[in-house]
Design a protein around this motif. Structure first.
Motif, PDB file in Angstrom:
ATOM      1  N   ARG A 182     -11.043   0.444 -16.494  1.00 30.13           N
ATOM      2  CA  ARG A 182     -10.555   0.484 -17.876  1.00 30.13           C
ATOM      3  C   ARG A 182      -9.148  -0.103 -18.002  1.00 30.13           C
ATOM      4  NH1 ARG A 182      -9.667   5.979 -21.428  1.00 30.13           N
ATOM      5  NH2 ARG A 182      -9.020   4.956 -23.336  1.00 30.13           N
ATOM      6  N   PHE A 183      -8.332   0.083 -16.968  1.00 29.19           N
ATOM      7  CA  PHE A 183      -6.932  -0.369 -17.018  1.00 29.19           C
ATOM      8  C   PHE A 183      -6.647  -1.405 -15.938  1.00 29.19           C
ATOM      9  CE2 PHE A 183      -6.999   4.056 -18.634  1.00 29.19           C
ATOM     10  CZ  PHE A 183      -6.615   3.781 -19.939  1.00 29.19           C
ATOM     11  N   ARG A 184      -7.577  -2.310 -15.753  1.00 34.53           N
ATOM     12  CA  ARG A 184      -7.521  -3.276 -14.659  1.00 34.53           C
ATOM     13  C   ARG A 184      -6.269  -4.139 -14.661  1.00 34.53           C
ATOM     14  NH1 ARG A 184     -12.826  -5.092 -12.778  1.00 34.53           N
ATOM     15  NH2 ARG A 184     -13.123  -3.529 -14.134  1.00 34.53           N
ATOM     16  N   GLY A 185      -5.722  -4.480 -15.812  1.00 36.91           N
ATOM     17  CA  GLY A 185      -4.604  -5.426 -15.871  1.00 36.91           C
ATOM     18  C   GLY A 185      -3.229  -4.810 -15.745  1.00 36.91           C
ATOM     19  N   ASP A 186      -3.140  -3.519 -15.401  1.00 37.67           N
ATOM     20  CA  ASP A 186      -1.851  -2.824 -15.410  1.00 37.67           C
ATOM     21  C   ASP A 186      -1.025  -3.005 -14.137  1.00 37.67           C
ATOM     22  OD1 ASP A 186      -2.455  -1.868 -17.903  1.00 37.67           O
ATOM     23  OD2 ASP A 186      -2.908   0.174 -17.256  1.00 37.67           O
ATOM     24  N   GLY A 187      -1.596  -3.577 -13.100  1.00 36.30           N
ATOM     25  CA  GLY A 187      -0.896  -3.679 -11.815  1.00 36.30           C
ATOM     26  C   GLY A 187       0.485  -4.295 -11.886  1.00 36.30           C
ATOM     27  N   PRO A 188       0.651  -5.452 -12.549  1.00 34.30           N
ATOM     28  CA  PRO A 188       1.984  -6.048 -12.627  1.00 34.30           C
ATOM     29  C   PRO A 188       3.003  -5.160 -13.352  1.00 34.30           C
ATOM     30  CG  PRO A 188       0.316  -7.695 -13.121  1.00 34.30           C
ATOM     31  CD  PRO A 188      -0.391  -6.366 -13.044  1.00 34.30           C
ATOM     32  N   ALA A 189       2.572  -4.416 -14.367  1.00 30.32           N
ATOM     33  CA  ALA A 189       3.484  -3.515 -15.077  1.00 30.32           C
ATOM     34  C   ALA A 189       3.935  -2.384 -14.155  1.00 30.32           C
ATOM     35  CB  ALA A 189       2.813  -2.950 -16.327  1.00 30.32           C
ATOM     36  N   TYR A 190       3.025  -1.852 -13.358  1.00 27.81           N
ATOM     37  CA  TYR A 190       3.394  -0.822 -12.389  1.00 27.81           C
ATOM     38  C   TYR A 190       4.410  -1.369 -11.391  1.00 27.81           C
ATOM     39  CZ  TYR A 190       0.070   2.861 -13.630  1.00 27.81           C
ATOM     40  OH  TYR A 190      -0.597   3.886 -14.265  1.00 27.81           O
ATOM     41  N   ALA A 191       4.136  -2.547 -10.852  1.00 23.43           N
ATOM     42  CA  ALA A 191       5.035  -3.139  -9.855  1.00 23.43           C
ATOM     43  C   ALA A 191       6.420  -3.383 -10.445  1.00 23.43           C
ATOM     44  CB  ALA A 191       4.435  -4.429  -9.315  1.00 23.43           C
ATOM     45  N   ALA A 192       6.476  -3.868 -11.681  1.00 28.20           N
ATOM     46  CA  ALA A 192       7.772  -4.127 -12.322  1.00 28.20           C
ATOM     47  C   ALA A 192       8.542  -2.834 -12.537  1.00 28.20           C
ATOM     48  CB  ALA A 192       7.566  -4.857 -13.645  1.00 28.20           C
ATOM     49  N   ALA A 193       7.855  -1.768 -12.966  1.00 18.79           N
ATOM     50  CA  ALA A 193       8.515  -0.485 -13.174  1.00 18.79           C
ATOM     51  C   ALA A 193       9.022   0.090 -11.859  1.00 18.79           C
ATOM     52  CB  ALA A 193       7.563   0.490 -13.861  1.00 18.79           C
ATOM     53  N   VAL A 194       8.213   0.022 -10.816  1.00 18.20           N
ATOM     54  CA  VAL A 194       8.641   0.502  -9.499  1.00 18.20           C
ATOM     55  C   VAL A 194       9.873  -0.276  -9.038  1.00 18.20           C
ATOM     56  CG1 VAL A 194       8.004   0.560  -7.046  1.00 18.20           C
ATOM     57  CG2 VAL A 194       6.412   1.415  -8.781  1.00 18.20           C
TER      58      VAL A 194
ATOM     59  N   ARG B 150      -2.583   3.989  -8.568  1.00 18.53           N
ATOM     60  CA  ARG B 150      -2.265   2.595  -8.890  1.00 18.53           C
ATOM     61  C   ARG B 150      -0.828   2.211  -8.565  1.00 18.53           C
ATOM     62  NH1 ARG B 150      -3.962   1.635 -14.760  1.00 18.53           N
ATOM     63  NH2 ARG B 150      -3.274   3.781 -14.985  1.00 18.53           N
ATOM     64  N   ALA B 151       0.089   3.172  -8.524  1.00 16.43           N
ATOM     65  CA  ALA B 151       1.484   2.856  -8.187  1.00 16.43           C
ATOM     66  C   ALA B 151       1.731   2.827  -6.680  1.00 16.43           C
ATOM     67  CB  ALA B 151       2.426   3.863  -8.839  1.00 16.43           C
ATOM     68  N   LEU B 152       0.834   3.393  -5.896  1.00 16.94           N
ATOM     69  CA  LEU B 152       1.096   3.552  -4.466  1.00 16.94           C
ATOM     70  C   LEU B 152       1.345   2.239  -3.727  1.00 16.94           C
ATOM     71  CD1 LEU B 152      -1.387   6.443  -3.543  1.00 16.94           C
ATOM     72  CD2 LEU B 152       1.017   6.612  -4.217  1.00 16.94           C
ATOM     73  N   PRO B 153       0.570   1.161  -3.966  1.00  8.94           N
ATOM     74  CA  PRO B 153       0.864  -0.088  -3.254  1.00  8.94           C
ATOM     75  C   PRO B 153       2.261  -0.627  -3.558  1.00  8.94           C
ATOM     76  CG  PRO B 153      -1.362  -0.148  -4.153  1.00  8.94           C
ATOM     77  CD  PRO B 153      -0.698   1.068  -4.728  1.00  8.94           C
TER      78      PRO B 153
ATOM     79  N   PRO C 241       2.370   1.885 -19.122  1.00  5.75           N
ATOM     80  CA  PRO C 241       2.271   0.425 -19.186  1.00  5.75           C
ATOM     81  C   PRO C 241       2.207  -0.159 -20.592  1.00  5.75           C
ATOM     82  CG  PRO C 241       0.210   1.371 -18.411  1.00  5.75           C
ATOM     83  CD  PRO C 241       1.197   2.494 -18.496  1.00  5.75           C
ATOM     84  N   ILE C 242       2.224   0.677 -21.609  1.00  7.26           N
ATOM     85  CA  ILE C 242       2.405   0.203 -22.981  1.00  7.26           C
ATOM     86  C   ILE C 242       3.379   1.143 -23.677  1.00  7.26           C
ATOM     87  CG2 ILE C 242       0.172  -0.960 -23.182  1.00  7.26           C
ATOM     88  CD1 ILE C 242      -0.876   1.456 -24.723  1.00  7.26           C
ATOM     89  N   GLY C 243       4.018   0.629 -24.737  1.00  3.67           N
ATOM     90  CA  GLY C 243       5.002   1.416 -25.457  1.00  3.67           C
ATOM     91  C   GLY C 243       4.375   2.479 -26.339  1.00  3.67           C
TER      92      GLY C 243
ATOM     93  N   GLY D  54       6.428  -3.099 -26.697  1.00  5.51           N
ATOM     94  CA  GLY D  54       4.979  -3.196 -26.819  1.00  5.51           C
ATOM     95  C   GLY D  54       4.245  -3.059 -25.506  1.00  5.51           C
ATOM     96  N   THR D  55       4.805  -3.672 -24.446  1.00  4.64           N
ATOM     97  CA  THR D  55       4.111  -3.690 -23.162  1.00  4.64           C
ATOM     98  C   THR D  55       4.772  -2.816 -22.107  1.00  4.64           C
ATOM     99  OG1 THR D  55       5.362  -5.645 -22.516  1.00  4.64           O
ATOM    100  CG2 THR D  55       3.210  -6.009 -23.545  1.00  4.64           C
TER     101      THR D  55
END
Length: 199
Positions: A22-34, A54-57, A145-147, A188-189
């Motif tokens: 369902r949330f397949r495209g969120d990886g880059p947002a997680y990486a940026a936040a980390v 999803r944040a573990l990697p 991952p979204i506002g 927004g993102t």
């Protein structure tokens, strides 16, 4: 177990199998936040309410092989999905309640919490528990991952001034529970609040 804990478990158990799809495209947002959490190689970090991990990697990539990554979640089905996705190789997964963590005082350098704040039964007390396990000067990231506006639209609700995630509300909440807010982003993102554990 409280009614709120049972509700959270039921909600996430029903959705665990399809959560990553369902949330397949969120990886880059997680990486940026980390990346904005200020972690260093060798740090010890907790993903509080880690879900399917999803944040573990991204957390492992920053703290490196000498660091320690823990993922804690209340819902066994979400942790099972993390294992199926192979994310248990990035950190140690614990079935536990983030409101009563099985950790000693001050053992963590940081806490990353994606989507957690809305599911805490007693936010100020529960954020105090996160502060308890973080060393003075350690960091906290409250992420989504979204506002807020995009999330409200997705959930079919209106934003209101009493929303826990408004800047004034969160600043007061964090300030009363051992943290000092250092930045607030609501776009927004991205929703990302960073805080430092007071000494």
């Amino acid at each position: 177990m409280s009614d709120e804990h049972t509700r959270v478990q039921e909600f996430f158990t029903a959705r665990a199998a399809g959560w990553d799809a369902r949330f397949r495209g969120d990886g880059p947002a997680y990486a940026a936040a980390v990346g904005r959490l200020g972690l260093h190689e060798g740090d010890t970090v907790l993903d509080a309410g880690c879900g399917t991990g999803r944040a573990l990697p991204a957390l492992r990539a920053v703290v490196g092989p000498r660091g320690t990554v823990l993922g804690v979640d209340l819902t066994s089905a979400m942790l099972a999905a993390a294992v199926r996705a192979g994310r248990d190789g990035e950190g140690r997964l614990l079935l536990a309640d983030v409101t009563r963590l099985p950790l000693r005082d001050g053992v963590l350098d940081a806490v990353f919490a994606a989507g957690l704040i809305a599911h805490l039964p007693r936010p100020e007390v529960n954020l105090e528990e996160l502060a308890r396990v973080v060393r003075p000067g350690g960091r906290l990231a409250l992420f989504h991952p979204i506002g807020r506006a995009a999330l409200a639209a997705r959930q079919g609700r209106q934003l209101t001034a009493d929303d826990l995630r408004t800047e004034p509300n969160l600043r007061g909440l964090l300030g009363g529970s051992g943290w000092r807010m250092t930045s607030y982003t609501d776009e927004g993102t991205l929703f990302l609040v960073l805080a430092v554990r007071r000494g």
